[in-house]
Design a protein around this motif. Structure first.
Motif, short mmCIF file in Angstrom:
data_model
loop_
_atom_site.label_atom_id
_atom_site.label_comp_id
_atom_site.label_asym_id
_atom_site.label_seq_id
_atom_site.Cartn_x
_atom_site.Cartn_y
_atom_site.Cartn_z
N ASP A 54 0.82 -1.21 0.00
CA ASP A 54 0.00 0.00 0.00
C ASP A 54 0.86 1.26 0.00
N TRP A 55 2.03 1.18 0.66
CA TRP A 55 2.91 2.35 0.68
C TRP A 55 3.44 2.66 -0.72
N ILE A 56 3.93 1.63 -1.37
CA ILE A 56 4.56 1.89 -2.67
C ILE A 56 3.52 2.21 -3.74
N ALA A 57 2.30 1.66 -3.59
CA ALA A 57 1.24 2.02 -4.52
C ALA A 57 0.86 3.49 -4.34
N GLU A 58 0.84 3.91 -3.11
CA GLU A 58 0.54 5.31 -2.78
C GLU A 58 1.59 6.25 -3.39
N TRP A 59 2.85 5.88 -3.19
CA TRP A 59 3.92 6.71 -3.75
C TRP A 59 3.85 6.69 -5.28
N GLY A 60 3.57 5.54 -5.84
CA GLY A 60 3.50 5.42 -7.28
C GLY A 60 2.42 6.30 -7.88
N LYS A 61 1.27 6.37 -7.24
CA LYS A 61 0.18 7.21 -7.74
C LYS A 61 0.59 8.68 -7.76
N ALA A 62 1.31 9.07 -6.73
CA ALA A 62 1.72 10.47 -6.62
C ALA A 62 2.84 10.82 -7.58
N ASN A 63 3.52 9.80 -8.11
CA ASN A 63 4.68 10.06 -8.95
C ASN A 63 4.58 9.45 -10.34
N ASN A 64 3.36 9.04 -10.73
CA ASN A 64 3.12 8.48 -12.06
C ASN A 64 4.10 7.36 -12.39
N THR A 65 4.31 6.50 -11.40
CA THR A 65 5.32 5.44 -11.51
C THR A 65 4.77 4.15 -10.91
N GLU A 66 5.01 3.04 -11.57
CA GLU A 66 4.68 1.74 -10.99
C GLU A 66 5.89 1.22 -10.23
N VAL A 67 5.71 0.91 -8.96
CA VAL A 67 6.79 0.37 -8.14
C VAL A 67 6.49 -1.09 -7.86
N ARG A 68 7.39 -1.97 -8.26
CA ARG A 68 7.23 -3.41 -8.06
C ARG A 68 8.23 -3.87 -7.00
N ALA A 69 7.75 -4.57 -6.00
CA ALA A 69 8.61 -5.06 -4.93
C ALA A 69 8.74 -6.57 -5.00
N VAL A 70 9.97 -7.06 -5.15
CA VAL A 70 10.27 -8.48 -5.07
C VAL A 70 10.96 -8.69 -3.73
N ARG A 71 10.34 -9.48 -2.87
CA ARG A 71 10.85 -9.63 -1.50
C ARG A 71 11.63 -10.93 -1.36
N ILE A 72 12.80 -10.82 -0.73
CA ILE A 72 13.70 -11.96 -0.61
C ILE A 72 13.85 -12.36 0.87
N GLY A 73 14.45 -13.55 1.09
CA GLY A 73 14.52 -14.10 2.43
C GLY A 73 15.90 -14.17 3.04
N SER A 74 16.96 -13.92 2.25
CA SER A 74 18.31 -13.95 2.80
C SER A 74 19.23 -13.17 1.89
N GLU A 75 20.39 -12.82 2.41
CA GLU A 75 21.37 -12.08 1.61
C GLU A 75 21.83 -12.92 0.42
#
Length: 368
Positions: A54-75
């Motif tokens: 929800d945070w990145i979607a919010e930022w994306g709307k305000a900045n005309n940008t799609e932000v995609r998050a790929v989440r990982i589990g270890s270094e």
């Protein structure tokens, strides 16, 4: 000993339902209507709790940008995802000790701190340029930092000032570790008395191997992620262990469990996770995203929701809306002690990661 396998990716900073999250003011013009096609796209290789959808979607709307998050589990997973090309990331969230590895592999390029005005919000106590400078170039800007302390059930474990308690036969079968060689091996090196836990001698490597062999007899399960570890401790299947993040302790306390953490006398491994950019991430919109992530209001919401440390001082965090109760669940207040950073061991490039990985895998498989 068995390895716990989870159905989805969770990292050492995984989502914890601690009950301390609070509703936060919406940032970055939430009323903005997003167009059908965003002008730009930013892809993140990040950790759980760092960039909620929800945070990145919010930022994306305000900045005309799609932000995609790929989440990982270890270094190690972070490196493999980027190195294999499975994820073409613009921003990678890398701890300082791994920055040389990513740079040498051509996965990241130098970042320009002058393009991130909000670095002014980084706590002066966080000597980040010392740890992000690789070959004369700044390869990252801090987003969050944290300790990996000793955690324990205070109703049961009494000696808590040393890592050696993990090897105490009193707790055989009740010790928990997590599956991340990069993050775990320095603690083993500190336990055996290595002069420099990131540059081991042959004798110190041998001592680490012996320590791992003995530790295996203490462990019932190697946890994969925060939620797994929390479940193990809450069920009484573990009473002490190497903690991925103090938020695990906060989660257990919220469940009414008398868990605490300590910073052992041998030193406590400490990570600083940084925004790092790939060649494709060297764009103005990417720098704007990083700069907004460094803003006090973004950091306040991040700290409040996740009980991570972020980058702010206690004073700035309080002014930005972080409650006193939340601050007590973090290391932010701890870090104000004059000798705090002297007792921390910030991750650095290891002398031979492949050798460490082999020992760690042998430890897990029981072939060490």
């Amino acid at each position: 000993m068995t390895n716990a396998i989870l159905s989805g990716p969770v990292g050492r900073r995984g989502v914890l339902k601690t009950g301390v999250a609070a509703a936060a003011t919406m940032l970055f013009a939430p009323h903005y209507i997003r167009p059908a096609q965003a002008a730009e796209t930013i892809t993140l290789l990040t950790w759980e709790t760092y960039h909620d959808d929800d945070w990145i979607a919010e930022w994306g709307k305000a900045n005309n940008t799609e932000v995609r998050a790929v989440r990982i589990g270890s270094e190690d997973e972070l490196f493999s995802q980027a190195f294999s090309g499975a994820v073409q990331a613009d921003i990678l969230y890398i701890e300082t000790g791994s920055l040389p590895r990513f740079k040498n592999a051509g996965l990241i390029k130098a970042i320009d701190p002058s393009a991130v005005a909000n670095i002014k919000n980084i706590s002066p106590a966080l000597d980040w340029k010392k740890y992000t400078n690789v070959g004369g170039e700044i390869m990252g800007i801090p987003y969050n930092w944290g300790t990996q302390p000793l955690m324990f059930n205070a109703d049961i474990v009494k000696k808590t000032d040393t890592w050696s308690v993990l090897w105490d036969k009193t707790y055989a079968g009740q010790v928990n570790m997590f599956d991340d060689c990069t993050m775990t091996f320095p603690m083993i090196a500190l336990y055996v008395g290595a002069k420099d836990p990131f540059n081991l001698t042959e004798a110190e490597f041998s001592a680490c191997a012996e320590a791992l062999r003995a530790l295996r007899q203490q462990i019932r399960v190697i946890a994969r992620g925060f939620d797994d570890a929390t479940t193990l401790y809450a069920a009484g299947d573990a009473v002490l262990g190497y903690c991925q993040n103090v938020a695990v302790v906060s989660s257990l306390q919220a469940k009414g469990k008398n868990f605490k953490y300590s910073l052992p006398k041998e030193g406590t491994p400490t990570w600083i996770d940084c925004h790092s950019i790939s060649a494709r991430g060297d764009r103005p919109i990417v720098y704007k995203f990083i700069n907004d992530n460094e803003a006090a209001d973004w950091q306040s919401r991040f700290i409040t929701k996740s009980t991570n440390n972020g980058i702010l001082t206690a004073d700035v965090a309080t002014k930005a809306g972080v409650s006193e109760a939340t601050l007590k669940l973090t290391n932010i207040v701890d870090s104000q002690a004059p000798d705090f950073w002297d007792r921390m061991v910030v991750f650095q490039k290891p002398e031979d990661l492949d050798r460490r990985l082999q020992l760690w895998n042998d430890f897990k498989s029981g072939t060490l």
